[in-house]
Scaffold this motif. Structure first.
Motif, PDB file in Angstrom:
ATOM      1  N   LEU A 133     -39.138  -6.392  86.026  1.00  0.00           N
ATOM      2  CA  LEU A 133     -39.966  -5.341  86.614  1.00  0.00           C
ATOM      3  C   LEU A 133     -40.893  -4.722  85.571  1.00  0.00           C
ATOM      4  N   VAL A 134     -40.391  -4.553  84.345  1.00  0.00           N
ATOM      5  CA  VAL A 134     -41.216  -4.009  83.262  1.00  0.00           C
ATOM      6  C   VAL A 134     -42.373  -4.949  82.956  1.00  0.00           C
ATOM      7  N   ILE A 135     -42.092  -6.250  82.880  1.00  0.00           N
ATOM      8  CA  ILE A 135     -43.137  -7.240  82.602  1.00  0.00           C
ATOM      9  C   ILE A 135     -44.211  -7.190  83.688  1.00  0.00           C
ATOM     10  N   ILE A 136     -43.780  -7.132  84.953  1.00  0.00           N
ATOM     11  CA  ILE A 136     -44.731  -7.066  86.063  1.00  0.00           C
ATOM     12  C   ILE A 136     -45.566  -5.791  85.979  1.00  0.00           C
ATOM     13  N   GLY A 137     -44.886  -4.661  85.764  1.00  0.00           N
ATOM     14  CA  GLY A 137     -45.580  -3.376  85.718  1.00  0.00           C
ATOM     15  C   GLY A 137     -46.599  -3.299  84.596  1.00  0.00           C
ATOM     16  N   LEU A 138     -46.208  -3.744  83.409  1.00  0.00           N
ATOM     17  CA  LEU A 138     -47.117  -3.689  82.260  1.00  0.00           C
ATOM     18  C   LEU A 138     -48.266  -4.678  82.427  1.00  0.00           C
ATOM     19  N   PHE A 139     -47.972  -5.837  82.999  1.00  0.00           N
ATOM     20  CA  PHE A 139     -49.021  -6.836  83.237  1.00  0.00           C
ATOM     21  C   PHE A 139     -50.089  -6.276  84.175  1.00  0.00           C
ATOM     22  N   VAL A 140     -49.649  -5.659  85.266  1.00  0.00           N
ATOM     23  CA  VAL A 140     -50.593  -5.087  86.222  1.00  0.00           C
ATOM     24  C   VAL A 140     -51.366  -3.935  85.594  1.00  0.00           C
ATOM     25  N   ALA A 141     -50.657  -3.054  84.877  1.00  0.00           N
ATOM     26  CA  ALA A 141     -51.285  -1.852  84.310  1.00  0.00           C
ATOM     27  C   ALA A 141     -52.330  -2.180  83.255  1.00  0.00           C
ATOM     28  N   PHE A 159     -46.988   4.875  90.649  1.00  0.00           N
ATOM     29  CA  PHE A 159     -46.908   3.570  89.997  1.00  0.00           C
ATOM     30  C   PHE A 159     -46.630   3.726  88.504  1.00  0.00           C
ATOM     31  N   TYR A 160     -47.390   4.597  87.831  1.00  0.00           N
ATOM     32  CA  TYR A 160     -47.196   4.789  86.397  1.00  0.00           C
ATOM     33  C   TYR A 160     -45.837   5.431  86.096  1.00  0.00           C
ATOM     34  N   LEU A 161     -45.386   6.300  86.994  1.00  0.00           N
ATOM     35  CA  LEU A 161     -44.044   6.877  86.828  1.00  0.00           C
ATOM     36  C   LEU A 161     -42.995   5.781  86.915  1.00  0.00           C
ATOM     37  N   GLY A 162     -43.128   4.884  87.904  1.00  0.00           N
ATOM     38  CA  GLY A 162     -42.179   3.786  88.052  1.00  0.00           C
ATOM     39  C   GLY A 162     -42.167   2.880  86.844  1.00  0.00           C
ATOM     40  N   LEU A 165     -40.487   4.797  83.894  1.00  0.00           N
ATOM     41  CA  LEU A 165     -39.037   4.912  84.033  1.00  0.00           C
ATOM     42  C   LEU A 165     -38.346   3.584  83.754  1.00  0.00           C
ATOM     43  N   ASN A 166     -38.946   2.495  84.213  1.00  0.00           N
ATOM     44  CA  ASN A 166     -38.353   1.180  83.950  1.00  0.00           C
ATOM     45  C   ASN A 166     -38.440   0.817  82.471  1.00  0.00           C
ATOM     46  N   VAL A 167     -39.554   1.146  81.825  1.00  0.00           N
ATOM     47  CA  VAL A 167     -39.688   0.905  80.385  1.00  0.00           C
ATOM     48  C   VAL A 167     -38.640   1.711  79.625  1.00  0.00           C
ATOM     49  N   PHE A 168     -38.501   2.990  79.986  1.00  0.00           N
ATOM     50  CA  PHE A 168     -37.509   3.842  79.324  1.00  0.00           C
ATOM     51  C   PHE A 168     -36.099   3.285  79.504  1.00  0.00           C
ATOM     52  N   CYS A 169     -35.798   2.840  80.732  1.00  0.00           N
ATOM     53  CA  CYS A 169     -34.464   2.293  81.007  1.00  0.00           C
ATOM     54  C   CYS A 169     -34.187   1.069  80.144  1.00  0.00           C
ATOM     55  N   SER A 276     -42.560   0.603  91.466  1.00  0.00           N
ATOM     56  CA  SER A 276     -42.769   2.041  91.636  1.00  0.00           C
ATOM     57  C   SER A 276     -41.508   2.766  92.083  1.00  0.00           C
ATOM     58  N   VAL A 277     -40.685   2.127  92.931  1.00  0.00           N
ATOM     59  CA  VAL A 277     -39.562   2.845  93.549  1.00  0.00           C
ATOM     60  C   VAL A 277     -38.209   2.492  92.955  1.00  0.00           C
ATOM     61  N   ASP A 278     -38.144   1.483  92.093  1.00  0.00           N
ATOM     62  CA  ASP A 278     -36.842   0.965  91.654  1.00  0.00           C
ATOM     63  C   ASP A 278     -35.962   2.022  91.001  1.00  0.00           C
ATOM     64  N   MET A 279     -36.550   2.911  90.219  1.00  0.00           N
ATOM     65  CA  MET A 279     -35.763   3.890  89.472  1.00  0.00           C
ATOM     66  C   MET A 279     -35.632   5.234  90.190  1.00  0.00           C
ATOM     67  N   LEU A 280     -36.222   5.364  91.359  1.00  0.00           N
ATOM     68  CA  LEU A 280     -36.143   6.631  92.076  1.00  0.00           C
ATOM     69  C   LEU A 280     -34.775   6.791  92.731  1.00  0.00           C
ATOM     70  N   PRO A 281     -34.244   8.017  92.785  1.00  0.00           N
ATOM     71  CA  PRO A 281     -32.876   8.250  93.286  1.00  0.00           C
ATOM     72  C   PRO A 281     -32.776   8.233  94.797  1.00  0.00           C
ATOM     73  N   LEU A 282     -33.211   7.132  95.405  1.00  0.00           N
ATOM     74  CA  LEU A 282     -33.133   6.965  96.849  1.00  0.00           C
ATOM     75  C   LEU A 282     -32.483   5.625  97.149  1.00  0.00           C
ATOM     76  N   PRO A 283     -31.585   5.564  98.140  1.00  0.00           N
ATOM     77  CA  PRO A 283     -30.926   4.286  98.460  1.00  0.00           C
ATOM     78  C   PRO A 283     -31.929   3.246  98.922  1.00  0.00           C
ATOM     79  N   GLY A 284     -32.069   2.176  98.135  1.00  0.00           N
ATOM     80  CA  GLY A 284     -32.991   1.108  98.488  1.00  0.00           C
ATOM     81  C   GLY A 284     -34.449   1.528  98.490  1.00  0.00           C
ATOM     82  N   GLY A 285     -34.762   2.645  97.802  1.00  0.00           N
ATOM     83  CA  GLY A 285     -36.136   3.139  97.819  1.00  0.00           C
ATOM     84  C   GLY A 285     -36.579   3.570  99.205  1.00  0.00           C
ATOM     85  N   MET A 286     -35.605   3.900 100.064  1.00  0.00           N
ATOM     86  CA  MET A 286     -35.888   4.233 101.451  1.00  0.00           C
ATOM     87  C   MET A 286     -36.813   5.447 101.544  1.00  0.00           C
TER      88      MET A 286
END
Length: 342
Positions: A133-141, A159-162, A165-169, A276-286
Motif C-alpha cells: 500500500l505504501v508503494i502504491i501510495g507513494l507511486f501515485v503521489a 489520500f495524503y493522510l492515508g 499513516l501507512n508510511v508511519f506504520c 486512503s482508508v486502510d489505517m482509519l479506525p473503521l471496520p473494513g473502511g465502512m
C-alpha cells in the motif's frame, strides 16, 4: 478470545457504522432505479469479480502456507485457507482490523502451531501487506501528478493522510523489527513516563508482555535477514493478491457496459481508496470507502450509474468477502482443532 463486553461493543459499533453508511449513501436516492440498473448488468463480468475476491482471500493462505513451510511447520493448504478466512472476517468486523490476527493465532494454536511462530508469520504478512500500500501510495503521489489532479482533487487530504499513516506504520514496524533493543528501551521509558504521570496504572505484568512482544520482533528481524528470497516472493504474491481485489471495480465497470476510461485508471482509483482508508479506525473502511468511491469515480461511472456502480463494486469486494469469510470461519470453528495437527 475476547471478553463478552468487547464482543458486544464491536458488534454494536459495526451495526451503527453500517446503518450510518446506508443512510449517508442512499438518503434521498431512488432505490428502485438503483435496483433496475444493477439488474441489467452483464453477469459474465460479475463472475470474475467474485472470483477475484476469492483469489484475494486465497492469496493470503498461499503466503501463510509458504512461510510455514520455510519454518518446517507442516500444514495443509485448505487449513491455511481457513486461517486466511478467519483473519479477513475478524478484520472486517473490528475497528482498524485489530481482531484479525489474534483470531488467526487462536485457531493456529488449536492446531498446535507455536504462538511465536504464528505471530512471526502474521507479522511478516502485515508488514508486506502495508508495504504494498505504501508503494502504491507513494507511486501515485510522486509519479502520477496528472492522475492526482484529474481524479483526486476532491479527496487529497484523506489520500495524503492515508499515505502518511501507512508510511508511519511501516517505518514503526520496521523500527521494531530491525532495531528491537533500541525500540524496547524507548517503549519501556515511554511506559514508565505514562505511569509516572498517572495516565497508566503501574502493572509489572505489562513490562513482561512488552518484553515477550519484543522477542517476536527480534525473531522477525532474524527471519528477514536469513530469508531474503522468501520475503521477495511474499512481496510478489501480496502485490498480485492486492491488485486482484482492485480489479473487482474494473469488472463492475465493464458489467455496466461502460467504456472510455482505461483499465489502469479504474484499478488505480480503487487502489487509492484502499490506501486512503486502510489505517482509519473503521471496520473494513465502512462508510468512508463508499463516500470516497462516489467522489473519485464520478467521472468514470457515467451519470445515474455512479451509485449502482458503487453498490455493486463495494458489495462484491467487501460484503461478499465478509459473508464468504463468515461462512468459512464457521467451518474453521468446527474443523480446526478437532483433528490432529496438519
Amino acid at each position: 478470545m475476547e471478553s463478552k463486553k468487547k464482543k458486544i461493543g464491536n458488534a454494536l459499533f459495526l451495526v451503527v457504522v453500517f446503518l450510518l453508511t446506508i443512510y449517508s449513501v442512499f438518503h434521498g436516492e431512488d432505490l428502485q432505479a438503483v435496483g433496475k440498473a444493477i439488474e441489467g448488468v452483464n453477469l459474465w463480468y460479475i463472475i470474475p469479480a467474485g472470483a477475484a475476491v476469492i483469489f484475494f482471500v486465497w492469496g493470503e493462505s498461499i503466503i501463510i502456507h509458504y512461510m510455514f513451510g520455510t519454518l518446517d511447520i507442516k500444514t495443509k493448504e485448505r487449513t491455511c485457507f481457513l486461517y486466511s478466512c478467519v483473519g479477513f472476517f475478524f478484520s472486517a468486523i473490528t475497528p482498524s482490523a485489530t481482531g484479525g490476527q489474534p483470531a488467526q493465532i487462536y485457531y493456529m494454536r488449536k492446531n498446535k502451531i507455536p504462538i511465536p511462530v504464528a505471530t512471526l508469520v502474521l507479522m511478516i504478512v502485515t508488514i508486506t501487506y502495508k508495504s504494498i500500500l505504501v508503494i502504491i501510495g507513494l507511486f501515485v503521489a510522486f509519479f502520477q501528478r496528472g492522475f492526482v489532479h484529474h481524479y483526486l482533487e476532491g479527496i487529497l487530504p484523506i489520500f495524503y493522510l492515508g499515505v502518511g499513516l501507512n508510511v508511519f506504520c511501516c517505518i514503526f514496524m520496521s523500527f521494531l523489527v530491525f532495531w528491537p533493543n533500541l525500540a524496547k528501551n524507548m517503549l519501556v521509558k515511554g511506559m514508565h513516563f505514562l505511569e509516572h504521570i498517572h495516565l497508566m496504572k503501574k502493572k509489572p505484568e505489562r513490562q513482561e508482555k512488552l518484553e515477550a512482544s519484543m522477542e517476536h520482533y527480534e525473531a522477525a528481524a532474524v527471519y528477514f535477514k536469513t530469508h531474503k528470497k522468501v520475503i521477495g516472493n511474499v512481496m510478489i504474491i501480496t502485490f498480485v493478491q492486492r491488485f486482484a481485489l482492485f480489479f473487482v471495480t474494473w469488472f463492475v465497470y465493464k458489467a455496466f457496459g461502460l467504456s472510455g476510461t482505461s483499465i489502469y485508471d479504474v484499478v488505480m482509483l480503487q487502489a487509492v481508496v484502499s490506501v486512503s482508508v486502510d489505517m482509519l479506525p473503521l471496520p473494513g473502511g465502512m462508510g468512508i470507502s463508499e463516500n470516497l468511491f462516489l467522489i473519485i469515480f464520478k467521472g468514470v461511472f457515467a451519470g445515474s450509474l455512479l451509485l449502482p456502480g458503487m453498490v455493486l463494486s463495494r458489495g462484491i469486494a467487501y460484503y461478499v468477502q465478509l459473508l464468504f469469510s463468515a461462512v468459512m470461519t464457521a467451518v474453521a470453528h468446527f474443523r480446526i482443532g478437532y483433528s490432529q495437527t496438519e
